[in-house]
Design an enzyme around this catalytic site. Structure first.
Site, PDB file in Angstrom:
ATOM      1  N   HIS A  28     -30.249 -58.895  53.315  1.00 32.43           N
ATOM      2  CA  HIS A  28     -29.493 -57.671  53.606  1.00 32.43           C
ATOM      3  C   HIS A  28     -29.335 -56.919  52.287  1.00 32.43           C
ATOM      4  O   HIS A  28     -28.757 -57.442  51.331  1.00 32.43           O
ATOM      5  CB  HIS A  28     -28.135 -58.002  54.234  1.00 32.43           C
ATOM      6  CG  HIS A  28     -28.271 -58.681  55.566  1.00 32.43           C
ATOM      7  ND1 HIS A  28     -27.568 -59.815  55.905  1.00 32.43           N
ATOM      8  CD2 HIS A  28     -29.062 -58.386  56.634  1.00 32.43           C
ATOM      9  CE1 HIS A  28     -27.905 -60.185  57.134  1.00 32.43           C
ATOM     10  NE2 HIS A  28     -28.816 -59.335  57.595  1.00 32.43           N
ATOM     11  N   GLU A  31     -25.969 -56.571  50.063  1.00 33.13           N
ATOM     12  CA  GLU A  31     -25.177 -57.749  49.703  1.00 33.13           C
ATOM     13  C   GLU A  31     -25.567 -58.131  48.278  1.00 33.13           C
ATOM     14  O   GLU A  31     -26.587 -58.759  48.027  1.00 33.13           O
ATOM     15  CB  GLU A  31     -25.411 -58.861  50.726  1.00 33.13           C
ATOM     16  CG  GLU A  31     -24.925 -58.427  52.110  1.00 33.13           C
ATOM     17  CD  GLU A  31     -25.189 -59.427  53.223  1.00 33.13           C
ATOM     18  OE1 GLU A  31     -25.653 -60.558  52.944  1.00 33.13           O
ATOM     19  OE2 GLU A  31     -24.919 -59.069  54.394  1.00 33.13           O
ATOM     20  N   ARG A  70     -28.099 -52.395  54.741  1.00 35.03           N
ATOM     21  CA  ARG A  70     -28.322 -53.728  55.317  1.00 35.03           C
ATOM     22  C   ARG A  70     -29.788 -53.922  55.684  1.00 35.03           C
ATOM     23  O   ARG A  70     -30.380 -54.956  55.391  1.00 35.03           O
ATOM     24  CB  ARG A  70     -27.419 -53.912  56.545  1.00 35.03           C
ATOM     25  CG  ARG A  70     -27.483 -55.294  57.181  1.00 35.03           C
ATOM     26  CD  ARG A  70     -26.439 -55.409  58.288  1.00 35.03           C
ATOM     27  NE  ARG A  70     -26.570 -56.637  59.077  1.00 35.03           N
ATOM     28  CZ  ARG A  70     -26.005 -57.797  58.763  1.00 35.03           C
ATOM     29  NH1 ARG A  70     -25.295 -57.903  57.647  1.00 35.03           N
ATOM     30  NH2 ARG A  70     -26.144 -58.855  59.550  1.00 35.03           N
ATOM     31  N   ARG A  78     -32.617 -61.478  61.709  1.00 30.24           N
ATOM     32  CA  ARG A  78     -32.754 -61.812  63.133  1.00 30.24           C
ATOM     33  C   ARG A  78     -34.220 -61.670  63.578  1.00 30.24           C
ATOM     34  O   ARG A  78     -34.523 -61.775  64.756  1.00 30.24           O
ATOM     35  CB  ARG A  78     -31.910 -60.858  64.005  1.00 30.24           C
ATOM     36  CG  ARG A  78     -30.444 -60.707  63.590  1.00 30.24           C
ATOM     37  CD  ARG A  78     -29.632 -61.951  63.860  1.00 30.24           C
ATOM     38  NE  ARG A  78     -28.206 -61.753  63.638  1.00 30.24           N
ATOM     39  CZ  ARG A  78     -27.591 -61.826  62.462  1.00 30.24           C
ATOM     40  NH1 ARG A  78     -28.307 -62.068  61.375  1.00 30.24           N
ATOM     41  NH2 ARG A  78     -26.286 -61.676  62.362  1.00 30.24           N
ATOM     42  N   HIS A 123     -26.140 -64.639  50.819  1.00 32.68           N
ATOM     43  CA  HIS A 123     -25.479 -63.551  51.539  1.00 32.68           C
ATOM     44  C   HIS A 123     -24.057 -63.340  51.045  1.00 32.68           C
ATOM     45  O   HIS A 123     -23.407 -64.268  50.566  1.00 32.68           O
ATOM     46  CB  HIS A 123     -25.425 -63.852  53.048  1.00 32.68           C
ATOM     47  CG  HIS A 123     -26.754 -63.793  53.719  1.00 32.68           C
ATOM     48  ND1 HIS A 123     -27.228 -62.659  54.347  1.00 32.68           N
ATOM     49  CD2 HIS A 123     -27.726 -64.726  53.851  1.00 32.68           C
ATOM     50  CE1 HIS A 123     -28.429 -62.899  54.832  1.00 32.68           C
ATOM     51  NE2 HIS A 123     -28.763 -64.152  54.543  1.00 32.68           N
ATOM     52  N   TYR A 171     -29.695 -67.649  65.682  1.00 35.92           N
ATOM     53  CA  TYR A 171     -30.657 -66.558  65.568  1.00 35.92           C
ATOM     54  C   TYR A 171     -31.751 -66.919  64.569  1.00 35.92           C
ATOM     55  O   TYR A 171     -31.650 -67.910  63.861  1.00 35.92           O
ATOM     56  CB  TYR A 171     -29.965 -65.240  65.203  1.00 35.92           C
ATOM     57  CG  TYR A 171     -28.966 -65.322  64.072  1.00 35.92           C
ATOM     58  CD1 TYR A 171     -29.368 -65.154  62.758  1.00 35.92           C
ATOM     59  CD2 TYR A 171     -27.610 -65.547  64.326  1.00 35.92           C
ATOM     60  CE1 TYR A 171     -28.457 -65.221  61.716  1.00 35.92           C
ATOM     61  CE2 TYR A 171     -26.694 -65.613  63.283  1.00 35.92           C
ATOM     62  CZ  TYR A 171     -27.122 -65.453  61.989  1.00 35.92           C
ATOM     63  OH  TYR A 171     -26.222 -65.527  60.963  1.00 35.92           O
ATOM     64  N   SER A 174     -34.314 -65.576  58.155  1.00 35.48           N
ATOM     65  CA  SER A 174     -35.420 -65.610  57.193  1.00 35.48           C
ATOM     66  C   SER A 174     -35.577 -67.010  56.602  1.00 35.48           C
ATOM     67  O   SER A 174     -36.688 -67.457  56.342  1.00 35.48           O
ATOM     68  CB  SER A 174     -35.243 -64.565  56.096  1.00 35.48           C
ATOM     69  OG  SER A 174     -33.910 -64.270  55.863  1.00 35.48           O
ATOM     70  N   GLU A 185     -22.913 -67.952  52.334  1.00 33.84           N
ATOM     71  CA  GLU A 185     -22.077 -66.758  52.489  1.00 33.84           C
ATOM     72  C   GLU A 185     -20.925 -66.861  51.497  1.00 33.84           C
ATOM     73  O   GLU A 185     -20.201 -67.868  51.494  1.00 33.84           O
ATOM     74  CB  GLU A 185     -21.480 -66.668  53.903  1.00 33.84           C
ATOM     75  CG  GLU A 185     -22.455 -66.333  54.999  1.00 33.84           C
ATOM     76  CD  GLU A 185     -22.741 -64.833  55.119  1.00 33.84           C
ATOM     77  OE1 GLU A 185     -22.139 -64.032  54.374  1.00 33.84           O
ATOM     78  OE2 GLU A 185     -23.564 -64.484  55.984  1.00 33.84           O
ATOM     79  N   TYR A 295     -20.775 -56.557  61.417  1.00 32.57           N
ATOM     80  CA  TYR A 295     -20.841 -57.049  62.798  1.00 32.57           C
ATOM     81  C   TYR A 295     -20.252 -56.090  63.824  1.00 32.57           C
ATOM     82  O   TYR A 295     -20.265 -56.388  65.012  1.00 32.57           O
ATOM     83  CB  TYR A 295     -20.171 -58.424  62.903  1.00 32.57           C
ATOM     84  CG  TYR A 295     -20.973 -59.534  62.249  1.00 32.57           C
ATOM     85  CD1 TYR A 295     -22.276 -59.320  61.797  1.00 32.57           C
ATOM     86  CD2 TYR A 295     -20.422 -60.799  62.084  1.00 32.57           C
ATOM     87  CE1 TYR A 295     -23.001 -60.332  61.193  1.00 32.57           C
ATOM     88  CE2 TYR A 295     -21.141 -61.826  61.489  1.00 32.57           C
ATOM     89  CZ  TYR A 295     -22.436 -61.584  61.034  1.00 32.57           C
ATOM     90  OH  TYR A 295     -23.155 -62.596  60.449  1.00 32.57           O
TER      91      TYR A 295
END
Length: 318
Positions: A28, A31, A70, A78, A123, A171, A174, A185, A295
């Protein structure tokens, strides 16, 4: 490295040495911790070098990084479905689908013996999640042992493990190209912003992760262990009207309370005129990704999780 493992009589799982490791940043593009660390290590990789390891820092979505967004066409994290990876159409395909195919060629193919041993995908989250490792499979003894090692090395600071194994909510990430995918995260950090404490925490976690792989490759046996995880249960959307417009926000009692218990009857959302909407579940859950900025488009206010303890067998190099 074998996907599975063979066990000998004393139940020690044996894995081939992990020789090829990738560090993904910018899956993303807004980030910033992962983007900055990968750029730093691309210029000077001394900090991440380990004996006998080929480590590749890699910007996964350069167009999104350039624009500090993003994604450009669709969410790269995804995009790694078999359908996308085998799609034909070349330049007609969405940019991130083309990129997924390229990454799969470089670091995969996904599910094959040629795939990279480990991919760390870095992330940031706007949620108050602190430091979180994302585990894709409760059966991956190698990753469980790695996460146990990181948690202990990182103490007394907290590093939690989110188990994203739900068949409907999992999902195609990558990192899923690797034999052992590890998500990371770290937050809270606004999109497009670099915060020194978040940056340093990510850097330290990655150091411990690479140390673990190095020790494993040198022949160290890791004894059986248990790891506390938070298993993803359900995505919770914001309350909406008939037109799909949000009509309530995350309740102040829940905001910033990632990983804290949400009990039946606790306030969950607050309408714009101040009314509370309460959690109606039958048991206590532990919400996370609370009010994550990215989200809203995915119609997700937070995810609920359940605390579990997973047992990992002893592991050593085959």
């Amino acid at each position: 490295m074998s996907n599975g493992s063979s066990s000998n009589n004393n139940n020690t799982a044996r894995f081939d040495a992990a020789r090829r490791v990738a560090i993904f940043g910018g899956t993303h593009g807004n980030e910033m911790s992962g983007v900055t660390l990968v750029n730093l290590w691309t210029q000077n990789s001394a900090e991440i070098q380990r004996k006998g390891l080929e480590i590749k820092p890699f910007i996964t979505n350069p167009k999104a990084v350039e624009k500090c967004v993003r994604y450009v066409d669709t969410d790269l994290n995804r995009a790694f479905t078999q359908e996308n990876l085998s799609a034909t159409g070349g330049d007609e395909l969405p940019y991130e689908v083309q990129r997924a195919q390229e990454i799969n060629r470089m670091f995969g193919p996904k599910g094959s013996a040629e795939a990279y041993d480990v991919i760390f995908d870095l992330h940031n989250t706007t949620s108050n999640m602190g430091c979180t490792l994302i585990l894709e499979s409760s059966k991956d003894a190698f990753n469980l042992q790695m996460m146990n090692y990181i948690k202990k090395a990182f103490a007394p600071a907290s590093c939690l493990v989110l188990l994203n194994e739900h068949p409907l909510l999992k999902y195609s990430t990558s990192r899923s190209v690797a034999k052992h995918p590890v998500g990371m995260e770290v937050g809270p950090q606004p999109q497009g912003v670099l915060r020194s404490n978040i940056f340093e925490a990510m850097r330290v976690i990655l150091k411990h992760a690479l140390d673990f792989i190095s020790l494993f490759n040198e022949g160290m046996e890791f004894p059986p262990c248990t790891v506390e995880v938070f298993r993803v249960l359900e995505r919770m959307d914001y309350p909406r009207d008939a037109n799909g417009n949000i009509i309530a926000m995350v309740h102040p009692n829940l905001q910033d309370c990632d990983w804290e218990p949400l009990n039946p009857g606790d306030p969950m959302f607050q309408t714009f005129d101040g009314k509370s909407i309460h959690y109606q579940g039958s048991s206590t859950v532990y919400p996370t990704f609370i009010n994550e900025a990215a989200y809203y488009e995915k119609q997700q206010a937070f995810v609920t999780t359940r605390r579990e303890t997973l047992a990992a067998s002893a592991i050593r190099k085959a």
